[in-house]
Design a protein around this motif. Structure first.
Motif, PDB file in Angstrom:
ATOM      1  N   LEU A 111      57.123 -52.064  84.214  1.00 41.40           N
ATOM      2  CA  LEU A 111      57.435 -53.194  85.119  1.00 41.40           C
ATOM      3  C   LEU A 111      57.171 -52.852  86.453  1.00 41.40           C
ATOM      4  CD1 LEU A 111      61.232 -54.127  84.011  1.00 41.40           C
ATOM      5  CD2 LEU A 111      58.978 -55.369  83.532  1.00 41.40           C
ATOM      6  N   THR A 133      60.189 -59.256  88.973  1.00 46.24           N
ATOM      7  CA  THR A 133      60.635 -59.417  87.514  1.00 46.24           C
ATOM      8  C   THR A 133      61.822 -60.069  87.388  1.00 46.24           C
ATOM      9  OG1 THR A 133      59.654 -57.122  87.314  1.00 46.24           O
ATOM     10  CG2 THR A 133      61.508 -57.771  85.878  1.00 46.24           C
ATOM     11  N   LEU A 182      57.753 -61.965  84.455  1.00 45.90           N
ATOM     12  CA  LEU A 182      57.123 -61.612  85.492  1.00 45.90           C
ATOM     13  C   LEU A 182      56.326 -62.654  85.960  1.00 45.90           C
ATOM     14  CD1 LEU A 182      57.483 -58.940  83.555  1.00 45.90           C
ATOM     15  CD2 LEU A 182      56.915 -58.035  85.669  1.00 45.90           C
ATOM     16  N   GLU A 193      54.462 -55.055  88.865  1.00 44.76           N
ATOM     17  CA  GLU A 193      55.007 -55.291  90.155  1.00 44.76           C
ATOM     18  C   GLU A 193      53.952 -54.611  91.357  1.00 44.76           C
ATOM     19  OE1 GLU A 193      58.924 -55.018  91.295  1.00 44.76           O
ATOM     20  OE2 GLU A 193      59.642 -56.452  89.971  1.00 44.76           O
TER      21      GLU A 193
END
Length: 166
Positions: free
Chosen positions: A129, A140, A7, A133
């Protein structure tokens, strides 16, 4: 089996593929110097906020307690320097074999074979994730697929890569 995600913060807009290429090149050039320079209080606070959000969202996640003295011995430096240089925050879910590492400007999420079936563990990772984000401003990247992911659309494709099966 092990599957990982990188990331990074990419500029929004025009050419995210070019921004990704630049980021990957910079990562390769930087090597092991992940968080160079002195600690930045703002980045430290951001990592702490992300860690707290992940711990609140993901019930099985626990903060990994680092042994700075052992790290200092391994690197041949004093403990204070080890603390300053190794600023990452590591979070682990042992049952699902998930590890999240938060760096100053990037993060990594790894999924390995655990006691939880792969597809279920991947769904848990997907939630992590999304937090990264949304709260961290990250994009990602899936190195196995070689592309940036769209978390709203790519779960099934990644499940096929990570877990196999139909």
């Amino acid at each position: 089996m092990s599957y990982g995600f990188d990331l990074m913060r990419l500029p929004s807009g025009r050419d995210r593929a070019a921004a990704l290429r630049r980021w990957l090149e910079a990562e390769e050039a930087r090597g092991l110097a992940i968080d160079p320079g002195p600690p930045d209080p703002e980045k430290e606070a951001t990592k702490e906020r992300l860690a707290e959000a992940l711990l609140a969202e993901h019930a099985g996640l626990r903060r990994h307690v680092r042994d700075d003295a052992a790290s200092a011995r391994a690197l041949g430096i004093d403990r204070a320097e080890a603390c300053a240089r190794l600023r990452r925050i590591e979070l682990d879910d042992d049952a699902a074999a998930i590890r999240i590492v938060l760096f100053d400007d990037s993060a990594g999420v790894t999924l390995a074979s655990g006691r939880v079936p792969c597809a279920e563990a991947l769904r848990i990772v997907w939630g992590d994730l999304r937090v990264l984000e949304r709260m961290g401003g990250f994009a990602t990247y899936d190195p196995q697929a070689g592309r940036l992911l769209d978390l709203a659309a790519d779960l099934e494709a990644v499940r096929h890569l990570a877990c196999g099966g139909p």
